[in-house]
Scaffold this motif. Sequence first.
Motif, short mmCIF file in Angstrom:
data_model
loop_
_atom_site.label_atom_id
_atom_site.label_comp_id
_atom_site.label_asym_id
_atom_site.label_seq_id
_atom_site.Cartn_x
_atom_site.Cartn_y
_atom_site.Cartn_z
N ARG A 101 0.82 -1.21 0.00
CA ARG A 101 0.00 0.00 0.00
C ARG A 101 0.85 1.26 0.00
NH1 ARG A 101 -4.86 -0.38 4.07
NH2 ARG A 101 -5.53 1.33 2.72
N SER A 102 2.18 1.09 0.19
CA SER A 102 3.10 2.22 0.11
C SER A 102 4.50 1.66 -0.12
CB SER A 102 3.06 3.05 1.39
OG SER A 102 3.55 2.31 2.48
N THR A 103 5.47 2.55 -0.33
CA THR A 103 6.82 2.10 -0.62
C THR A 103 7.45 1.37 0.56
OG1 THR A 103 7.66 4.25 0.09
CG2 THR A 103 7.25 3.95 -2.26
N TRP A 104 7.03 1.70 1.78
CA TRP A 104 7.67 1.10 2.95
C TRP A 104 6.83 0.00 3.59
CZ3 TRP A 104 6.13 6.24 2.62
CH2 TRP A 104 4.94 6.56 3.29
N SER A 105 5.65 -0.28 3.05
CA SER A 105 4.78 -1.26 3.70
C SER A 105 5.15 -2.69 3.31
CB SER A 105 3.32 -0.99 3.34
OG SER A 105 3.09 -1.25 1.97
N ILE A 106 4.75 -3.63 4.14
CA ILE A 106 4.95 -5.04 3.83
C ILE A 106 3.88 -5.47 2.82
CG2 ILE A 106 5.97 -5.54 6.08
CD1 ILE A 106 3.23 -6.72 6.89
N VAL A 107 4.08 -6.64 2.27
CA VAL A 107 3.07 -7.20 1.37
C VAL A 107 1.93 -7.78 2.20
CG1 VAL A 107 2.60 -8.96 -0.36
CG2 VAL A 107 4.77 -7.69 -0.42
N THR A 108 0.70 -7.39 1.86
CA THR A 108 -0.46 -7.94 2.53
C THR A 108 -1.37 -8.59 1.49
OG1 THR A 108 -1.53 -5.76 2.39
CG2 THR A 108 -0.43 -6.33 4.47
N SER A 109 -2.16 -9.54 1.96
CA SER A 109 -3.01 -10.33 1.08
C SER A 109 -4.46 -9.91 1.24
CB SER A 109 -2.85 -11.82 1.40
OG SER A 109 -3.50 -12.62 0.43
N TRP A 110 -5.13 -9.68 0.11
CA TRP A 110 -6.52 -9.22 0.11
C TRP A 110 -7.38 -10.17 -0.72
CZ3 TRP A 110 -7.88 -4.59 2.65
CH2 TRP A 110 -6.82 -3.89 3.20
N TRP A 111 -8.65 -10.27 -0.32
CA TRP A 111 -9.57 -11.20 -0.97
C TRP A 111 -10.83 -10.48 -1.42
CZ3 TRP A 111 -8.41 -16.29 -1.83
CH2 TRP A 111 -7.31 -16.81 -1.13
N GLY A 112 -11.38 -10.95 -2.54
CA GLY A 112 -12.69 -10.52 -2.94
C GLY A 112 -13.77 -11.31 -2.22
N HIS A 113 -15.03 -10.96 -2.47
CA HIS A 113 -16.13 -11.62 -1.79
C HIS A 113 -16.55 -12.90 -2.48
CE1 HIS A 113 -16.66 -8.50 1.14
NE2 HIS A 113 -16.74 -7.57 0.21
N GLY A 114 -16.07 -13.13 -3.68
CA GLY A 114 -16.36 -14.37 -4.37
C GLY A 114 -17.48 -14.24 -5.39
N THR A 115 -17.42 -15.10 -6.42
CA THR A 115 -18.46 -15.17 -7.43
C THR A 115 -18.77 -16.64 -7.69
OG1 THR A 115 -19.13 -14.44 -9.65
CG2 THR A 115 -16.82 -15.06 -9.37
N GLN A 116 -20.05 -16.96 -7.76
CA GLN A 116 -20.48 -18.35 -7.90
C GLN A 116 -20.36 -18.81 -9.35
OE1 GLN A 116 -21.74 -20.66 -5.45
NE2 GLN A 116 -21.51 -22.08 -7.18
N VAL A 117 -19.76 -19.96 -9.53
CA VAL A 117 -19.71 -20.63 -10.83
C VAL A 117 -20.39 -21.98 -10.67
CG1 VAL A 117 -18.25 -21.69 -12.58
CG2 VAL A 117 -17.64 -19.46 -11.62
N THR A 118 -21.43 -22.22 -11.45
CA THR A 118 -22.16 -23.48 -11.40
C THR A 118 -22.15 -24.11 -12.78
OG1 THR A 118 -23.60 -22.63 -9.65
CG2 THR A 118 -24.34 -24.58 -10.84
N VAL A 119 -21.67 -25.34 -12.84
CA VAL A 119 -21.61 -26.07 -14.11
C VAL A 119 -22.60 -27.23 -14.01
CG1 VAL A 119 -20.15 -27.25 -15.78
CG2 VAL A 119 -19.19 -25.45 -14.30
N SER A 120 -23.66 -27.13 -14.75
CA SER A 120 -24.73 -28.12 -14.65
C SER A 120 -25.57 -28.11 -15.91
CB SER A 120 -25.61 -27.82 -13.43
OG SER A 120 -26.71 -28.70 -13.38
N SER A 121 -26.09 -29.29 -16.24
CA SER A 121 -26.99 -29.39 -17.38
C SER A 121 -28.44 -29.28 -16.93
CB SER A 121 -26.76 -30.71 -18.11
OG SER A 121 -26.89 -31.80 -17.22
#
Length: 121
Positions: A101-121
């Motif tokens: 988030r800046s030149t001196w910050s550590i690396v942090t991990s961020w996540w999205g809320h997700g999206t549903q994928v459904t594979v079905s006939s």
Amino acid sequence: QVQLVESGGGLVQPGGSLRLSCAASGSIFTIDAMGWYRQAPGKQRELVATITGGGKINYADSVKGRFTISRDNAKNTVYLQMNSLKPEDTAVYYCNADLRRSTWSIVTSWWGHGTQVTVSS
């Protein structure tokens, strides 16, 4: 703050295709790796594919040859093209970004809320 917003999920028949997108926004200096993970009901979250800022790519064995990850660094966006989809690909797909988030910050991990994928006939 940082936001990751996924889009592109939905219902598709076996053998079909979907393209997921994930845009990162907010207070971001640089993004290292971006990737996609998925979680099926009753199972642990698992890696699908990752891509570094330099373009190094890693795929889960289960999706090799069917899924393609790509990235637009100028837009802080990662994509997942999914072809030849199978019922076992059904899951919630989550976007992940490891960023500073800046030149001196550590690396942090961020996540999205997700999206549903459904594979079905």
